[in-house]
Structure formats: C-alpha cells, structure tokens
Design an enzyme around this catalytic site. Structure first.
Site, PDB file in Angstrom:
ATOM      1  N   SER A 177     -13.446   0.933  18.233  1.00 25.64           N
ATOM      2  CA  SER A 177     -14.062   0.009  19.174  1.00 25.64           C
ATOM      3  C   SER A 177     -15.428  -0.464  18.663  1.00 25.64           C
ATOM      4  CB  SER A 177     -14.138   0.705  20.549  1.00 25.64           C
ATOM      5  OG  SER A 177     -14.549  -0.178  21.554  1.00 25.64           O
ATOM      6  N   ASP A 237      -5.190  -6.252  24.196  1.00 27.96           N
ATOM      7  CA  ASP A 237      -6.513  -5.620  24.292  1.00 27.96           C
ATOM      8  C   ASP A 237      -7.550  -6.665  24.725  1.00 27.96           C
ATOM      9  OD1 ASP A 237      -8.927  -4.360  23.926  1.00 27.96           O
ATOM     10  OD2 ASP A 237      -8.427  -3.533  21.955  1.00 27.96           O
ATOM     11  N   HIS A 283      -6.651  -1.341  24.478  1.00 19.12           N
ATOM     12  CA  HIS A 283      -7.714  -0.695  23.712  1.00 19.12           C
ATOM     13  C   HIS A 283      -7.404   0.796  23.550  1.00 19.12           C
ATOM     14  CE1 HIS A 283     -11.620  -1.925  22.260  1.00 19.12           C
ATOM     15  NE2 HIS A 283     -12.189  -0.817  22.713  1.00 19.12           N
TER      16      HIS A 283
HETATM   17  C1  MLT Z   1     -18.197  -3.923  21.406  1.00 16.84           C
HETATM   18  O1  MLT Z   1     -19.144  -4.091  22.157  1.00 16.84           O
HETATM   19  O2  MLT Z   1     -18.311  -3.586  20.235  1.00 16.84           O
HETATM   20  C2  MLT Z   1     -16.829  -4.125  21.963  1.00 16.84           C
HETATM   21  O3  MLT Z   1     -16.882  -4.883  23.116  1.00 16.84           O
HETATM   22  C3  MLT Z   1     -16.153  -2.818  22.214  1.00 16.84           C
HETATM   23  C4  MLT Z   1     -16.938  -1.964  23.149  1.00 16.84           C
HETATM   24  O4  MLT Z   1     -16.881  -2.154  24.361  1.00 16.84           O
HETATM   25  O5  MLT Z   1     -17.615  -1.085  22.688  1.00 16.84           O
END
Ligand code: MLT
Length: 212
Positions: free
Chosen positions: A107, A158, A189
């Site tokens: 992520s 996702d 996700h």
């Molecule tokens: C990010 O901010 O890198 C993406 O939206 C994934 C997350 O929620 O961390």
C-alpha cells in the site's frame, strides 16, 4: 538535511549472499508489520525494516497526502530521496556490499518503493509492490529504468489503488525499460496468499545464480 541514520528500523543479516528485503509497511503500520510476510517470501533472506517517517493523525506513513489517493507529489519526491539515502546508508553501515536489496512494500509502502525505483534506480533496483499504484500524480516520467525489475500485485476492485493508475504505472515502467511482472486478481486492497507464493517465486528468480 536528512538524518536517515537516525531512522528507527529493524535489521537482520540473514544468510550470506542472500538478498536483503527492504520491508515497507502501509499507512498506520510499523517496522514490525511485514516480518511474517518476509519469512514467507524468503526465509533465508536478511531484512531491513524502517518505520515511515511521516505522521498523519498519529499514523506512520512514507509521504504526505492531501486525501485518499491524492498525493503531495513534492513530498513523494523528497521522501523517495530520503529512502534512497537510507538504503545507501544501510549498505555502508551493515556492510551489505553487492548484496541485492529488494523492496517489499504494501500500500503506502509499495507506493514509496515505486517512487524510489522510478527516481533513484541507482539506489533501488528491485521492488515487489502489493496494492501499489503510480506514485507521481499527474507528473509524467521519462527516466531510464533498464536493469530494474518490478513485480506488481493488485486487486482489480481496489478503490485505494485503482486499476487505471496501476495500468499507467505498468506502461511507464515498460516504456522505461524495467522488467515488469504483473498479476491482477479478484478483490480489493490487501495481500492475497496466492500473491505471496508468486512473489516468493519472483524473488527466487531475481536472486538465483545466473544459469551457465
Ligand atoms: C497511499 O496513500 O499511499 C495510498 O492511498 C494507500 C494508503 O492508503 O496508504
């Protein structure tokens, strides 16, 4: 001024000549989050697991964002530079020599790993990205990524890493000469068990001695 030598992190040398997995947690995680995953991916490997240096309402992250999926790209660029510095520092501090460093990110951790290979391929050549996306917002990319290899694992539904962004990322990487492996599964996700198996195989293929 970045004092990456002060970053809280975990390190385990693993067996000599094995790769070192750079473990990059998701939003709200810690340096401990991906240790079990690393064990499943490459049990002999060493690991280097830093803690995301950015705070968002008490949650550790790797770069700032204005909202979900709306990245502060200036900060992405700055933080990717810091992570590249951290890798170089760790190489020297832990005497990693020519050992391969393979980033494994989930992520937000996948996104900083991707930004780092895009912007600093001399510091990071190999990335496994679970639920990652194109990290540079509306900025285009025209660098040279020959010699790099990236494995992308995504869910087709996702909302946090939309497939349009993943497709853009794949084409950017392909056009820049990176060796890209992509797998899209059903669902959203997360890290699916079949992706762990595929990532383990990919890591093995990146670290096997060259065939004669
Ligand atoms: C990010 O901010 O890198 C993406 O939206 C994934 C997350 O929620 O961390």
């Amino acid at each position: 001024m970045t004092n990456v030598d002060q970053w809280p992190h975990l390190y385990d040398a693993g067996t000599p000549d094995s790769p070192v997995l750079l473990l990059l947690h998701g939003t709200g995680g810690t340096e401990h989050d991906l240790l079990q995953l690393a064990q499943r991916l490459a049990p002999q490997a060493g690991y280097l697991a830093p803690r995301g240096p950015v705070q968002e309402q008490g949650m550790n992250r790797w770069f700032r964002r204005f909202g979900e999926g709306k990245f502060d790209v200036d900060d992405v660029v700055r933080r990717a530079g810091q992570l590249a510095d951290f890798i170089e520092w760790a190489r020297g501090n832990y005497g990693l020599g020519e050992r391969k460093v393979i980033a494994v990110g989930f992520s937000n951790g996948a996104n900083i790993a991707l930004a780092t290979v895009l912007l600093h391929p001399q510091a990071l050549t190999d990335v496994v990205a679970f639920s990652g996306m194109y990290p540079l917002g509306d900025r285009s990319f025209d660098g040279d990524l020959s010699g790099t290899a990236v494995a992308l694992f995504n869910g087709e539904a996702d909302a946090m890493a939309p497939l349009t962004s993943v497709t853009q990322l794949k084409s950017v990487l392909d056009n820049a000469g990176s060796d890209v492996h992509q797998a899209v599964r059903e669902g959203g996700h997360g890290v699916h068990p079949t992706e762990v198996d595929a990532a383990a195989t990919w890591i093995g293929s990146r670290t096997a001695p060259a065939a004669r």
